[in-house]
Design a protein around this motif. Structure first.
Motif, PDB file in Angstrom:
ATOM      1  N   GLN A   1      28.556 -34.772 -41.592  1.00 19.43           N
ATOM      2  CA  GLN A   1      28.384 -36.046 -42.282  1.00 19.43           C
ATOM      3  C   GLN A   1      26.949 -36.228 -42.783  1.00 19.43           C
ATOM      4  O   GLN A   1      26.015 -35.605 -42.282  1.00 19.43           O
ATOM      5  N   LEU A   2      26.807 -37.102 -43.772  1.00 20.73           N
ATOM      6  CA  LEU A   2      25.481 -37.557 -44.175  1.00 20.73           C
ATOM      7  C   LEU A   2      25.022 -38.599 -43.159  1.00 20.73           C
ATOM      8  O   LEU A   2      25.681 -39.629 -42.982  1.00 20.73           O
ATOM      9  N   TRP A   3      23.909 -38.327 -42.503  1.00 25.04           N
ATOM     10  CA  TRP A   3      23.373 -39.245 -41.500  1.00 25.04           C
ATOM     11  C   TRP A   3      22.262 -40.090 -42.126  1.00 25.04           C
ATOM     12  O   TRP A   3      21.339 -39.562 -42.736  1.00 25.04           O
ATOM     13  N   ILE A   4      22.372 -41.400 -41.936  1.00 24.08           N
ATOM     14  CA  ILE A   4      21.350 -42.330 -42.397  1.00 24.08           C
ATOM     15  C   ILE A   4      20.488 -42.680 -41.185  1.00 24.08           C
ATOM     16  O   ILE A   4      20.974 -43.311 -40.236  1.00 24.08           O
ATOM     17  N   CYS A   5      19.238 -42.286 -41.185  1.00 23.31           N
ATOM     18  CA  CYS A   5      18.400 -42.400 -39.985  1.00 23.31           C
ATOM     19  C   CYS A   5      17.088 -43.131 -40.277  1.00 23.31           C
ATOM     20  O   CYS A   5      16.652 -43.227 -41.416  1.00 23.31           O
ATOM     21  N   ARG A   6      16.483 -43.618 -39.200  1.00 26.72           N
ATOM     22  CA  ARG A   6      15.155 -44.210 -39.272  1.00 26.72           C
ATOM     23  C   ARG A   6      14.098 -43.117 -39.312  1.00 26.72           C
ATOM     24  O   ARG A   6      14.357 -41.950 -39.076  1.00 26.72           O
ATOM     25  N   GLU A   7      12.848 -43.528 -39.569  1.00 21.26           N
ATOM     26  CA  GLU A   7      11.749 -42.590 -39.705  1.00 21.26           C
ATOM     27  C   GLU A   7      11.241 -42.117 -38.341  1.00 21.26           C
ATOM     28  O   GLU A   7      11.529 -42.733 -37.310  1.00 21.26           O
ATOM     29  N   GLU A   8      10.499 -41.001 -38.357  1.00 14.74           N
ATOM     30  CA  GLU A   8       9.851 -40.511 -37.141  1.00 14.74           C
ATOM     31  C   GLU A   8       8.936 -41.598 -36.584  1.00 14.74           C
ATOM     32  O   GLU A   8       8.240 -42.276 -37.330  1.00 14.74           O
ATOM     33  N   GLY A   9       8.919 -41.737 -35.256  1.00  7.90           N
ATOM     34  CA  GLY A   9       8.076 -42.738 -34.620  1.00  7.90           C
ATOM     35  C   GLY A   9       8.836 -43.978 -34.215  1.00  7.90           C
ATOM     36  O   GLY A   9       8.337 -44.789 -33.430  1.00  7.90           O
TER      37      GLY A   9
END
Length: 304
Positions: free
Chosen positions: A189-197
């Motif tokens: 799947q295409l994962w929608i994620c937050r940024e590093e940190g």
């Protein structure tokens, strides 16, 4: 504490005028003007500047050492005055990571205002690493964060509450009707994620390891609200806190995908500078951990 002295400390610690300006919510030119005026007042150049770096010279090292001591004494003075007046009033700077700050903190601030109208709270929302850093440098009185961060010696950390993270998709997504999902389907799947940190990104990385997957298709957003909007539109799947998706689940816009081993549990922590607490901060912490505060937190995560 003198504004120029505080600006000098920030520039010295950040080793950058632009980073200091961002931290202080000022323009870079304003920071430069304050530093020039401070150096004129001290009668000596304190910082060596080039296009590549900003660093202290010998005079700057002396000033920074004593400036930090003055800051500590100033904070101690504020505490003594608070104790003498015995009033919970004045400014209170609160930092929170996105999930807590956007979905849990607002009703607690409303309760604080109702009980202590003389306290003047201001709230900064950012990722976990940013909030912990601001608390460690006394730019915030308190932070509520999730996940791990650099634990400075000046910080005191207390566990606050638990959170449950779940994988969600649009109710129209092809996976939404599945009764059980295998790891291979999720990996594609295409994962929608937050940024590093961010704590949410850290939780997602833990879940990827738990499921033994390495998604090759990932899109990064720096806002939980933007992630929800993208997932609702059918763009992909994501891992979010139940606190953040309460309304969307109730409306049926988002659905939790049935994945073995989930929900993933994480902890929120209260972070303070270990040596100093004003009365305003003390009553806010009491509210966070009180029975009333606990009720508000529990109510926040009930999924009808």
């Amino acid at each position: 504490m003198d504004q120029q002295l505080q600006i000098f400390i920030t520039v010295a610690e950040q080793k950058s005028f632009s980073k200091a300006a961002s931290t202080l919510h000022m323009t870079q030119s304003a920071v430069s003007q304050h530093i020039r005026a401070f150096e004129e007042k001290m009668g000596s150049r304190l910082l060596e500047r080039t296009n590549k770096y900003v660093r202290l010279n010998q005079a700057g090292e002396i000033v920074l050492h004593h400036a930090k001591e003055m800051d500590r004494l100033y904070q101690h003075m504020r505490r003594l005055v608070d104790d003498v007046t015995n009033q919970a009033s004045g400014p209170l700077t609160i930092g929170a990571s996105y999930t807590f700050g956007e979905y849990v903190l607002p009703p607690i601030i409303a309760k604080l205002h109702q009980l202590y109208p003389d306290i003047q709270p201001s709230v900064e929302i950012g990722n976990t690493a940013h909030i912990a850093d601001l608390v460690s440098r006394n730019h915030l009185d308190i932070g509520i964060v999730e996940g791990h961060f650099k634990q400075e010696k000046s910080l005191s950390t207390t566990k606050h509450s638990n959170d449950e993270m779940v994988i969600v998709a649009s109710s129209r997504h092809p996976l939404a009707k599945r009764k059980r999902l295998g790891a291979s389907l999720l990996a594609d799947q295409l994962w929608i994620c937050r940024e590093e940190g961010s704590g949410t990104r850290e939780a997602a990385e833990h879940v990827f390891k738990l499921l033994d997957i390495s998604p090759s298709n990932m899109m990064i957003f720096s806002s939980t609200q933007a992630i929800k909007e993208a997932v609702e539109s059918g763009l992909g799947v994501t891992l979010l806190s139940k606190w953040a998706i309460k309304k969307e689940l109730a409306r049926g816009d988002l659905v939790m995908l049935p994945v073995k081993g989930l929900p993933f549990k994480r902890e929120f922590s209260i972070v303070t500078a270990s040596s100093f607490q004003t009365k305003a901060l003390q009553v806010f912490i009491s509210l966070l951990v009180s029975e009333d505060g606990s009720v508000m937190l529990s109510d926040s995560i009930v999924i009808e």
